[in-house]
Design a protein around this motif. Structure first.
Motif, PDB file in Angstrom:
ATOM      1  N   ASN A 130       0.846  -1.190   0.000  1.00  0.00           N
ATOM      2  CA  ASN A 130       0.000   0.000   0.000  1.00  0.00           C
ATOM      3  C   ASN A 130       0.882   1.241   0.000  1.00  0.00           C
ATOM      4  O   ASN A 130       1.538   1.539   0.982  1.00  0.00           O
ATOM      5  CB  ASN A 130      -0.904  -0.012   1.225  1.00  0.00           C
ATOM      6  CG  ASN A 130      -1.955   1.057   1.142  1.00  0.00           C
ATOM      7  OD1 ASN A 130      -2.120   1.699   0.115  1.00  0.00           O
ATOM      8  ND2 ASN A 130      -2.669   1.254   2.244  1.00  0.00           N
TER       9      ASN A 130
ATOM     10  N   ASP B  67       0.822   5.434  -0.964  1.00  0.00           N
ATOM     11  CA  ASP B  67      -0.011   6.576  -1.318  1.00  0.00           C
ATOM     12  C   ASP B  67       0.536   7.187  -2.606  1.00  0.00           C
ATOM     13  O   ASP B  67       1.615   7.781  -2.607  1.00  0.00           O
ATOM     14  CB  ASP B  67      -0.002   7.598  -0.190  1.00  0.00           C
ATOM     15  CG  ASP B  67      -0.982   8.723  -0.434  1.00  0.00           C
ATOM     16  OD1 ASP B  67      -1.772   8.646  -1.409  1.00  0.00           O
ATOM     17  OD2 ASP B  67      -0.973   9.678   0.362  1.00  0.00           O
TER      18      ASP B  67
ATOM     19  N   SER C  63      -0.365   9.716  -4.578  1.00  0.00           N
ATOM     20  CA  SER C  63      -0.218  11.163  -4.743  1.00  0.00           C
ATOM     21  C   SER C  63       1.041  11.665  -4.036  1.00  0.00           C
ATOM     22  O   SER C  63       1.770  12.499  -4.581  1.00  0.00           O
ATOM     23  CB  SER C  63      -1.453  11.892  -4.245  1.00  0.00           C
ATOM     24  OG  SER C  63      -1.625  11.654  -2.861  1.00  0.00           O
TER      25      SER C  63
END
Length: 161
Positions: free
Chosen positions: A118, A120, A122
């Motif tokens: 996982n 992020d 952005s």
């Protein structure tokens, strides 16, 4: 060619982590794959990409084959443009490396997402991809100029007039 791959691997794993800008190191493996693909074509580009990627996977990555797969396709698709682009224009390696860096990170993110990591996107894109794209593109012009002196052999023709 093998000497370039081994030299790059040693350089990228020992010296370049100490030369970073805002925590981003250049991906010289990707730069070399793009430059060789531009200068020597899709077969050399994809072969060098596969070798560098698998070497990188075996030593550094938890999953074997992801970098090998991505580098193979980057080398192949960049190598497809070998005869279609002007080889003396330094803007070509700059743009090819920028596009390849973005594609590499996009594909790497997709592979890691499906493997359960996982990240992020952005934050990753803003903090790493933009800087690395600019960093790789600038360095690629220097490596392209150096490699074009090695791989492009001037030809002399003796013909009658």
């Amino acid at each position: 060619m093998l000497l370039i791959i081994i030299g790059n691997f040693i350089l990228q794993s020992t010296v370049l982590p100490h030369i970073n800008i805002f925590g981003v190191t250049p991906n010289t493996a990707l730069i070399i794959i793009v430059v060789i693909g531009l200068l020597r074509g899709r077969i050399f580009g994809s072969t060098v990409g596969l070798i560098i990627g698998l070497l990188h996977d075996v030593i550094f990555c938890p999953v074997i084959g992801v970098n090998g797969f991505i580098y193979f396709f980057v080398g192949y698709f960049v190598g497809m443009t070998e005869n279609k682009l002007a080889k003396d224009n330094l803007l070509i390696p700059f743009l090819a490396t920028a596009i390849s860096t973005i594609v590499y990170h996009g594909l790497y993110y997709i592979f890691m997402f499906f493997l359960g990591y996982n990240i992020d996107f952005s934050v990753f894109f803003k903090n790493v991809v933009i800087l690395e794209t600019l960093y790789n593109s600038l360095i690629s012009m220097l490596i392209y100029k150096w490699f074009s002196n090695i791989f492009i052999v001037p030809s002399i023709r003796f013909t009658r007039r």
